[in-house]
Scaffold this motif. Structure first.
Motif, PDB file in Angstrom:
ATOM      1  N   THR A   1      14.740  68.803  15.420  1.00 62.53           N
ATOM      2  CA  THR A   1      15.432  68.390  14.200  1.00 62.53           C
ATOM      3  C   THR A   1      16.722  67.665  14.585  1.00 62.53           C
ATOM      4  O   THR A   1      17.437  68.105  15.486  1.00 62.53           O
ATOM      5  CB  THR A   1      15.769  69.608  13.326  1.00 62.53           C
ATOM      6  OG1 THR A   1      14.556  70.300  13.019  1.00 62.53           O
ATOM      7  CG2 THR A   1      16.435  69.181  12.027  1.00 62.53           C
ATOM      8  N   THR A   2      17.008  66.563  13.901  1.00 60.74           N
ATOM      9  CA  THR A   2      18.175  65.761  14.276  1.00 60.74           C
ATOM     10  C   THR A   2      18.855  65.176  13.053  1.00 60.74           C
ATOM     11  O   THR A   2      18.226  64.993  12.002  1.00 60.74           O
ATOM     12  CB  THR A   2      17.762  64.623  15.237  1.00 60.74           C
ATOM     13  OG1 THR A   2      18.926  63.976  15.739  1.00 60.74           O
ATOM     14  CG2 THR A   2      16.887  63.591  14.522  1.00 60.74           C
ATOM     15  N   ASP A   3      20.153  64.904  13.197  1.00 60.60           N
ATOM     16  CA  ASP A   3      20.908  64.228  12.135  1.00 60.60           C
ATOM     17  C   ASP A   3      20.963  62.725  12.367  1.00 60.60           C
ATOM     18  O   ASP A   3      21.034  61.960  11.412  1.00 60.60           O
ATOM     19  CB  ASP A   3      22.331  64.800  12.055  1.00 60.60           C
ATOM     20  CG  ASP A   3      22.338  66.249  11.592  1.00 60.60           C
ATOM     21  OD1 ASP A   3      21.841  66.512  10.480  1.00 60.60           O
ATOM     22  OD2 ASP A   3      22.821  67.112  12.343  1.00 60.60           O
ATOM     23  N   PHE A   4      20.960  62.310  13.637  1.00 60.53           N
ATOM     24  CA  PHE A   4      20.906  60.885  13.947  1.00 60.53           C
ATOM     25  C   PHE A   4      20.408  60.675  15.363  1.00 60.53           C
ATOM     26  O   PHE A   4      20.418  61.587  16.188  1.00 60.53           O
ATOM     27  CB  PHE A   4      22.251  60.190  13.714  1.00 60.53           C
ATOM     28  CG  PHE A   4      23.406  60.638  14.570  1.00 60.53           C
ATOM     29  CD1 PHE A   4      24.052  59.750  15.427  1.00 60.53           C
ATOM     30  CD2 PHE A   4      23.908  61.934  14.494  1.00 60.53           C
ATOM     31  CE1 PHE A   4      25.148  60.127  16.195  1.00 60.53           C
ATOM     32  CE2 PHE A   4      25.004  62.326  15.254  1.00 60.53           C
ATOM     33  CZ  PHE A   4      25.619  61.419  16.103  1.00 60.53           C
TER      34      PHE A   4
ATOM     35  N   ARG B   1      29.910  55.772  15.211  1.00 59.65           N
ATOM     36  CA  ARG B   1      31.098  56.626  15.139  1.00 59.65           C
ATOM     37  C   ARG B   1      31.208  57.335  13.798  1.00 59.65           C
ATOM     38  O   ARG B   1      31.768  58.429  13.711  1.00 59.65           O
ATOM     39  CB  ARG B   1      32.365  55.803  15.405  1.00 59.65           C
ATOM     40  CG  ARG B   1      32.489  55.359  16.848  1.00 59.65           C
ATOM     41  CD  ARG B   1      33.897  55.025  17.259  1.00 59.65           C
ATOM     42  NE  ARG B   1      34.557  54.060  16.399  1.00 59.65           N
ATOM     43  CZ  ARG B   1      35.680  53.429  16.735  1.00 59.65           C
ATOM     44  NH1 ARG B   1      36.234  53.659  17.913  1.00 59.65           N
ATOM     45  NH2 ARG B   1      36.241  52.571  15.920  1.00 59.65           N
ATOM     46  N   ARG B   2      30.679  56.730  12.762  1.00 60.94           N
ATOM     47  CA  ARG B   2      30.737  57.369  11.439  1.00 60.94           C
ATOM     48  C   ARG B   2      29.899  58.643  11.390  1.00 60.94           C
ATOM     49  O   ARG B   2      30.100  59.493  10.512  1.00 60.94           O
ATOM     50  CB  ARG B   2      30.276  56.387  10.357  1.00 60.94           C
ATOM     51  CG  ARG B   2      31.298  55.292  10.056  1.00 60.94           C
ATOM     52  CD  ARG B   2      30.957  54.552   8.775  1.00 60.94           C
ATOM     53  NE  ARG B   2      29.830  53.639   8.939  1.00 60.94           N
ATOM     54  CZ  ARG B   2      29.946  52.366   9.301  1.00 60.94           C
ATOM     55  NH1 ARG B   2      31.154  51.857   9.559  1.00 60.94           N
ATOM     56  NH2 ARG B   2      28.877  51.603   9.423  1.00 60.94           N
ATOM     57  N   GLN B   3      28.970  58.792  12.329  1.00 65.27           N
ATOM     58  CA  GLN B   3      28.131  59.986  12.358  1.00 65.27           C
ATOM     59  C   GLN B   3      28.505  60.946  13.484  1.00 65.27           C
ATOM     60  O   GLN B   3      27.846  61.962  13.682  1.00 65.27           O
ATOM     61  CB  GLN B   3      26.656  59.574  12.469  1.00 65.27           C
ATOM     62  CG  GLN B   3      26.180  58.806  11.237  1.00 65.27           C
ATOM     63  CD  GLN B   3      24.687  58.541  11.232  1.00 65.27           C
ATOM     64  OE1 GLN B   3      24.163  58.009  12.192  1.00 65.27           O
ATOM     65  NE2 GLN B   3      24.018  58.916  10.163  1.00 65.27           N
ATOM     66  N   PHE B   4      29.562  60.617  14.209  1.00 65.40           N
ATOM     67  CA  PHE B   4      30.076  61.513  15.241  1.00 65.40           C
ATOM     68  C   PHE B   4      30.907  62.603  14.568  1.00 65.40           C
ATOM     69  O   PHE B   4      32.138  62.537  14.527  1.00 65.40           O
ATOM     70  CB  PHE B   4      30.941  60.723  16.231  1.00 65.40           C
ATOM     71  CG  PHE B   4      30.216  60.336  17.491  1.00 65.40           C
ATOM     72  CD1 PHE B   4      28.878  60.023  17.465  1.00 65.40           C
ATOM     73  CD2 PHE B   4      30.881  60.275  18.704  1.00 65.40           C
ATOM     74  CE1 PHE B   4      28.200  59.647  18.617  1.00 65.40           C
ATOM     75  CE2 PHE B   4      30.217  59.893  19.866  1.00 65.40           C
ATOM     76  CZ  PHE B   4      28.872  59.591  19.821  1.00 65.40           C
ATOM     77  N   LYS B   5      30.243  63.619  14.071  1.00 69.52           N
ATOM     78  CA  LYS B   5      30.934  64.699  13.377  1.00 69.52           C
ATOM     79  C   LYS B   5      30.612  66.019  14.056  1.00 69.52           C
ATOM     80  O   LYS B   5      29.458  66.272  14.428  1.00 69.52           O
ATOM     81  CB  LYS B   5      30.499  64.746  11.907  1.00 69.52           C
ATOM     82  CG  LYS B   5      30.838  63.481  11.124  1.00 69.52           C
ATOM     83  CD  LYS B   5      30.328  63.558   9.696  1.00 69.52           C
ATOM     84  CE  LYS B   5      30.648  62.275   8.933  1.00 69.52           C
ATOM     85  NZ  LYS B   5      30.131  62.315   7.539  1.00 69.52           N
ATOM     86  N   PRO B   6      31.618  66.883  14.251  1.00 67.31           N
ATOM     87  CA  PRO B   6      31.366  68.173  14.890  1.00 67.31           C
ATOM     88  C   PRO B   6      30.232  68.924  14.198  1.00 67.31           C
ATOM     89  O   PRO B   6      30.172  69.004  12.968  1.00 67.31           O
ATOM     90  CB  PRO B   6      32.700  68.908  14.720  1.00 67.31           C
ATOM     91  CG  PRO B   6      33.724  67.811  14.635  1.00 67.31           C
ATOM     92  CD  PRO B   6      33.035  66.702  13.883  1.00 67.31           C
ATOM     93  N   GLY B   7      29.324  69.439  15.000  1.00 69.51           N
ATOM     94  CA  GLY B   7      28.201  70.188  14.463  1.00 69.51           C
ATOM     95  C   GLY B   7      26.970  69.358  14.178  1.00 69.51           C
ATOM     96  O   GLY B   7      25.878  69.920  13.993  1.00 69.51           O
ATOM     97  N   PHE B   8      27.113  68.031  14.121  1.00 71.27           N
ATOM     98  CA  PHE B   8      25.940  67.180  13.896  1.00 71.27           C
ATOM     99  C   PHE B   8      25.035  67.226  15.123  1.00 71.27           C
ATOM    100  O   PHE B   8      25.486  67.435  16.247  1.00 71.27           O
ATOM    101  CB  PHE B   8      26.371  65.733  13.609  1.00 71.27           C
ATOM    102  CG  PHE B   8      26.520  65.431  12.141  1.00 71.27           C
ATOM    103  CD1 PHE B   8      27.133  66.331  11.292  1.00 71.27           C
ATOM    104  CD2 PHE B   8      26.049  64.237  11.612  1.00 71.27           C
ATOM    105  CE1 PHE B   8      27.282  66.062   9.941  1.00 71.27           C
ATOM    106  CE2 PHE B   8      26.180  63.945  10.260  1.00 71.27           C
ATOM    107  CZ  PHE B   8      26.794  64.865   9.416  1.00 71.27           C
ATOM    108  N   ARG B   9      23.754  66.998  14.869  1.00 69.78           N
ATOM    109  CA  ARG B   9      22.757  67.010  15.949  1.00 69.78           C
ATOM    110  C   ARG B   9      22.358  65.580  16.276  1.00 69.78           C
ATOM    111  O   ARG B   9      21.853  64.852  15.417  1.00 69.78           O
ATOM    112  CB  ARG B   9      21.541  67.820  15.514  1.00 69.78           C
ATOM    113  CG  ARG B   9      21.824  69.301  15.279  1.00 69.78           C
ATOM    114  CD  ARG B   9      20.787  69.938  14.380  1.00 69.78           C
ATOM    115  NE  ARG B   9      20.782  69.318  13.052  1.00 69.78           N
ATOM    116  CZ  ARG B   9      20.032  69.753  12.038  1.00 69.78           C
ATOM    117  NH1 ARG B   9      19.256  70.805  12.194  1.00 69.78           N
ATOM    118  NH2 ARG B   9      20.058  69.132  10.875  1.00 69.78           N
TER     119      ARG B   9
END
Length: 423
Positions: free
Chosen positions: A243-246, A148-156
């Protein structure tokens, strides 16, 4: 047969749905002996299904996950110990050994050890890939808190696996404006559990919601960022680079059978038990995701990963330990929530030869019946709770359907179709 009536000390290894249910059921059935429940996590027994649903979305808080208030366990005289890991079973001396060296004796032992996520395995990265800061699995409260800490709008977000967990996470993430790509190694999502028609329906639903669904996607390697602690890109076997953020990995569950195996208990796709939940050692039982038992309905041994199965097995063991008849086998059933869709599944569809769809998938409300040699062996219902409840009862009888067109015709009451089949 062991004398269950003289068992005064029962130890339960595990602290999930099955463990909580067997402890409470034992008290409800009159068991007066000691009940010790040992959980490895730092939490009281809690539900896992909401982890990938309401808890992940933030609609449910931690307290809503707990199966019972602490006061209930205390009132029932159930000693619940958390942050405790069992490292060894000694059936000969009827003792369990804890990680701190302490030993707990038992008259009866119940293994409710559950399972763990199947790890992502890439040939040259198998050891290091599990310890990356932005690579997650989803099985525990702590797992979800990290995600949930990485559930940010715009993240991949890249989800590895197009099963229930992967698609439920995709639905929630997309609603929170996270850019989601699902990578499924098989040619379709939900391939292990549903027919191609259901897979196609869910793929379309997710794509309409903005989720990038990629099937037949074989992972080649992960490339890390400059820190060496996080995945930056995913390279697939066909040369595709993402490419990914998480990442979230949901590629199945491994039953926790190691304690049982090392103790010499029979293991067969899970800890092997009989209808009452008893293992090859008469004083040890096993329930829930970690166990497999014979199914009269399907004529083979099955291991089911579902809450209804965990509850049924828990009640069977409680009945056996209290000298009462075990409940009859129930039809397996499962559910999945994605967007505004509730998928409810009854029975096991493996081996079906015909699919009959009643209703229109375009209306987002329909039921699919799986037939084998003319008999209904399973059903999947989407936003059709009444039809599902009826189908669940019917699957238990596996009726022969002579008029398949009537089964598909919504103008003919479903009850009458099944009534005709029973004649």
């Amino acid at each position: 047969m062991p004398d269950e009536a003289h068992a005064t000390n029962t130890v339960i290894v595990g602290a999930g749905h099955a463990a909580s249910e067997v402890a409470v059921s034992l008290r409800q059935k009159g068991y007066t002996g000691r009940l010790l429940l040992l959980g490895e996590e730092p939490y009281q027994p809690y539900q896992r299904p909401p982890l990938s649903k309401g808890y992940l979305s933030g609609e449910a808080d931690e307290q809503a996950l707990y199966l019972k208030p602490t006061s209930i366990y205390e009132k029932l005289g159930i000693d619940v110990r958390t942050s405790v890991r069992v490292v060894k079973l000694d059936p000969a001396h009827q003792i369990v050994t804890l990680a701190d060296g302490a030993e707990e004796p038992y008259d009866k032992l119940i293994l409710a050890t559950g399972g763990r996520p199947r790890p992502l395995s890439l040939a040259h990265e198998a050891k290091s890939v599990q310890r990356l800061s932005n690579l997650h699995y989803l099985r525990t409260i702590d797992d979800v808190n990290s995600i949930r800490r990485q559930f940010k709008p715009g993240f991949r977000l890249a989800i590895i696996g197009g099963g229930y967990i992967g698609l439920e996470v995709a639905a929630i993430a997309s609603r929170q404006r996270v850019h989601v790509t699902v990578l499924e190694a098989l040619p379709r999502v939900l391939a292990r559990v549903t027919a191609p028609e259901l897979s196609a329906f869910y793929e379309q639903v997710h794509r309409e919601a903005g989720v990038d669904i990629r099937t037949s996607a074989q992972l080649e390697r992960l490339e890390l960022d400059a820190s060496g602690d996080a995945v930056k890109t995913i390279v697939c076997a066909d040369g595709t680079v993402l490419t990914t953020d998480f990442l979230i990995v949901g590629i199945g569950l491994i039953p926790n059978v190691e304690l049982a195996q090392e103790a010499g208990l029979t293991v067969d796709n899970g800890i092997a038990v009989d209808q009452s939940g008893r293992t090859s050692d008469p004083n040890i039982f096993a329930i829930g995701d970690c166990s497999s038992r014979p199914s009269a309905l399907y004529g083979r041994r099955v291991r089911l990963e579902s809450v209804p199965n965990a509850l049924e097995q828990a009640r069977s063991v409680a009945a056996a330990l209290c000298g009462q008849p075990c409940p009859d086998e129930s039809v397996p059933w499962f559910w999945s929530d994605q967007y505004d869709l509730k998928l409810q599944m009854a029975g096991l569809s493996h081996g079906y030869d015909t699919l009959v769809v009643r209703g229109k998938p375009s209306a987002r409300s329909f039921i699919a019946f799986y037939l084998k040699e003319g008999r209904i062996i399973a059903a999947d219902a989407v936003n059709s709770p009444a039809a599902f409840m009826l189908a669940k009862r019917v699957v238990a009888k596996q009726p022969l359907i002579n008029n398949r067109s009537a089964l598909a015709d919504e103008t003919i009451p479903l009850q009458s179709v099944f009534s005709d089949a029973a004649q």
